[in-house]
Motif scaffolding. Structure first.
Motif, mmCIF file in Angstrom:
data_model
loop_
_atom_site.group_PDB
_atom_site.id
_atom_site.type_symbol
_atom_site.label_atom_id
_atom_site.label_comp_id
_atom_site.label_asym_id
_atom_site.label_seq_id
_atom_site.Cartn_x
_atom_site.Cartn_y
_atom_site.Cartn_z
ATOM 1 N N ASN A 174 33.321 -32.528 -36.743
ATOM 2 C CA ASN A 174 33.830 -31.487 -37.686
ATOM 3 C C ASN A 174 34.894 -31.036 -37.422
ATOM 4 O OD1 ASN A 174 33.645 -28.866 -38.897
ATOM 5 N ND2 ASN A 174 31.916 -28.031 -37.893
ATOM 6 N N LYS A 234 36.602 -28.762 -38.746
ATOM 7 C CA LYS A 234 36.722 -27.198 -39.252
ATOM 8 C C LYS A 234 38.308 -26.980 -39.824
ATOM 9 C CE LYS A 234 33.746 -26.264 -35.458
ATOM 10 N NZ LYS A 234 33.212 -25.279 -34.249
ATOM 11 N N HIS A 247 26.807 -24.061 -41.123
ATOM 12 C CA HIS A 247 27.462 -24.062 -39.847
ATOM 13 C C HIS A 247 27.482 -22.552 -39.387
ATOM 14 C CE1 HIS A 247 30.394 -24.031 -36.718
ATOM 15 N NE2 HIS A 247 29.883 -25.296 -36.728
ATOM 16 N N GLU A 307 29.535 -20.833 -38.211
ATOM 17 C CA GLU A 307 30.749 -20.096 -38.597
ATOM 18 C C GLU A 307 30.782 -19.689 -39.908
ATOM 19 O OE1 GLU A 307 33.496 -23.137 -37.105
ATOM 20 O OE2 GLU A 307 32.865 -22.595 -35.182
ATOM 21 N N ALA A 344 27.001 -22.193 -27.408
ATOM 22 C CA ALA A 344 27.607 -23.259 -27.025
ATOM 23 C C ALA A 344 28.795 -23.856 -27.710
ATOM 24 C CB ALA A 344 26.788 -24.534 -26.861
ATOM 25 N N ILE A 345 28.859 -23.168 -28.903
ATOM 26 C CA ILE A 345 30.112 -23.782 -29.991
ATOM 27 C C ILE A 345 31.435 -23.350 -29.459
ATOM 28 C CG2 ILE A 345 30.951 -23.817 -32.335
ATOM 29 C CD1 ILE A 345 27.905 -23.619 -33.164
ATOM 30 N N GLY A 366 27.745 -28.408 -30.017
ATOM 31 C CA GLY A 366 28.129 -27.309 -29.079
ATOM 32 C C GLY A 366 28.689 -27.790 -27.630
ATOM 33 N N SER A 367 30.020 -27.796 -27.582
ATOM 34 C CA SER A 367 30.877 -28.546 -26.579
ATOM 35 C C SER A 367 30.209 -29.685 -26.128
ATOM 36 C CB SER A 367 30.648 -27.206 -25.652
ATOM 37 O OG SER A 367 31.078 -26.124 -25.853
ATOM 38 N N CYS A 368 29.844 -30.453 -27.048
ATOM 39 C CA CYS A 368 29.667 -31.880 -26.726
ATOM 40 C C CYS A 368 31.040 -32.751 -26.428
ATOM 41 C CB CYS A 368 28.766 -32.478 -27.732
ATOM 42 S SG CYS A 368 28.206 -34.172 -27.603
ATOM 43 N N LEU A 376 27.007 -33.402 -33.477
ATOM 44 C CA LEU A 376 28.172 -32.774 -34.286
ATOM 45 C C LEU A 376 29.089 -32.185 -33.605
ATOM 46 C CD1 LEU A 376 28.824 -31.959 -37.293
ATOM 47 C CD2 LEU A 376 27.423 -30.106 -37.149
ATOM 48 N N ILE A 377 30.331 -32.685 -33.667
ATOM 49 C CA ILE A 377 31.245 -32.468 -32.765
ATOM 50 C C ILE A 377 32.688 -31.731 -33.210
ATOM 51 C CG2 ILE A 377 32.717 -33.863 -31.047
ATOM 52 C CD1 ILE A 377 29.498 -34.541 -30.847
ATOM 53 N N GLY A 378 32.731 -30.657 -32.651
ATOM 54 C CA GLY A 378 33.894 -29.875 -32.951
ATOM 55 C C GLY A 378 35.257 -30.382 -32.421
ATOM 56 N N GLY A 379 35.651 -29.199 -31.467
ATOM 57 C CA GLY A 379 36.953 -29.370 -30.893
ATOM 58 C C GLY A 379 37.068 -31.121 -30.349
HETATM 59 P P1 PGA Z 1 32.451 -27.515 -30.582
HETATM 60 O O1 PGA Z 1 31.804 -27.319 -32.130
HETATM 61 O O2 PGA Z 1 32.034 -29.242 -30.241
HETATM 62 O O3 PGA Z 1 33.750 -27.514 -30.594
HETATM 63 O O4 PGA Z 1 31.800 -26.725 -29.710
HETATM 64 C C1 PGA Z 1 30.742 -27.819 -32.575
HETATM 65 C C2 PGA Z 1 30.394 -27.391 -33.867
HETATM 66 O O5 PGA Z 1 30.840 -26.260 -34.179
HETATM 67 O O6 PGA Z 1 29.980 -28.212 -34.692
#
Ligand code: PGA
Length: 251
Positions: A9, A11, A96, A98, A172-173, A213-215, A233-236
């Protein structure tokens, strides 16, 4: 066997050129590798059509991060599920945290988005998860249950079978504070139990439930080794090949 999925993701990151470069880098890095999960990239809307061209061999799937709750018409600034499908996107992240927190998305709105996504043959990645105060008050199960019931439980079993869930504890996000492997497994097993009660064991066992969440490369293997965690689901960490690929390879 339910699908294992690692979805990035992005974002609101990467302009068009940067996004294209990252996509091409990822494609090159994955070339010739056998991966044991479906890899999905969810960039901002403006990248979607180009991503579908870059990933035309479909080894990497494309998803959006949102869609409108109306099919078409005078809704300035919105992008419909049908438009997403026309870019050849196959997935759409819905609900999501957010979007729920900053854009007022309620379960009632999300229910409409889910229906439109399914009508347009997109796979919703439906996000659920509690905020810190709810976790501290030990209310996470009831919060997640309500999100699922109100957002999804008017679907038929057949349609529910097309949904991917993502459990993302909001605390955790983007915080660097991951749920422990035990917390993730406990919640995922609870979610599967709710699904079994509503739709039966077969649907519950076939639904992919991702953790988010911070995976990262350091914790993905342990998180994904849990019997009810079907990916992430991977953000950063999805914004660089070096940090995303090891998560894909954790399977
Ligand atoms: P994060 O975000 O991996 O940066 O914690 C995950 C997400 O919001 O999908």
């Amino acid at each position: 066997m339910r699908k294992k999925i690692v979805a990035g993701n992005w974002k609101m990151n990467k302009n068009l050129r940067e996004g294209a470069n990252l996509a091409k880098e990822l494609k090159a890095a994955m070339a010739g590798k056998t991966v044991n999960c479906e890899v999905v990239v969810c960039p901002p809307f403006i990248h979607l059509a180009l991503m579908s061209i870059i990933f035309e061999d479909k080894t990497i799937k494309v998803g959006a991060q949102n869609c409108a709750d109306k099919p078409s018409g005078a809704y300035t600034g919105e992008v419909s599920a049908a438009m997403l499908a026309s870019t050849e996107a196959q997935y759409v992240i819905l609900g999501h945290s957010e979007r729920r927190a900053y854009y007022g998305e309620t379960n009632a709105i999300l229910k409409e988005k889910v229906k439109l996504a399914l009508e347009n043959k997109l796979t919703p990645i439906f996000c659920i998860g509690e905020v810190l105060e709810e976790r501290e008050a030990d209310r996470q199960n009831e919060v997640v249950k309500t999100q699922i019931e109100e957002g999804l439980f008017d679907l038929s079993a057949d349609d529910f079978g097309k949904i991917v869930l993502a459990y993302e504890p909001v605390w955790a996000i983007g915080t660097g504070k991951t749920a422990t492997s035990e917390q993730a497994q406990e919640m995922h097993a609870y979610i599967r139990q709710i699904l079994a009660e509503k739709y039966g064991e077969t649907v519950a066992n076939e639904t992919s439930i991702l953790y988010g969440g911070s995976c990262n490369a350091g914790n993905a293997k342990e998180l994904f080794s849990n019997p009810d965690v079907d990916g992430g689901l991977i953000g950063g960490a999805s914004l660089k090949v070096d940090t995303f690929l090891p998560i894909v390879e954790a399977f």
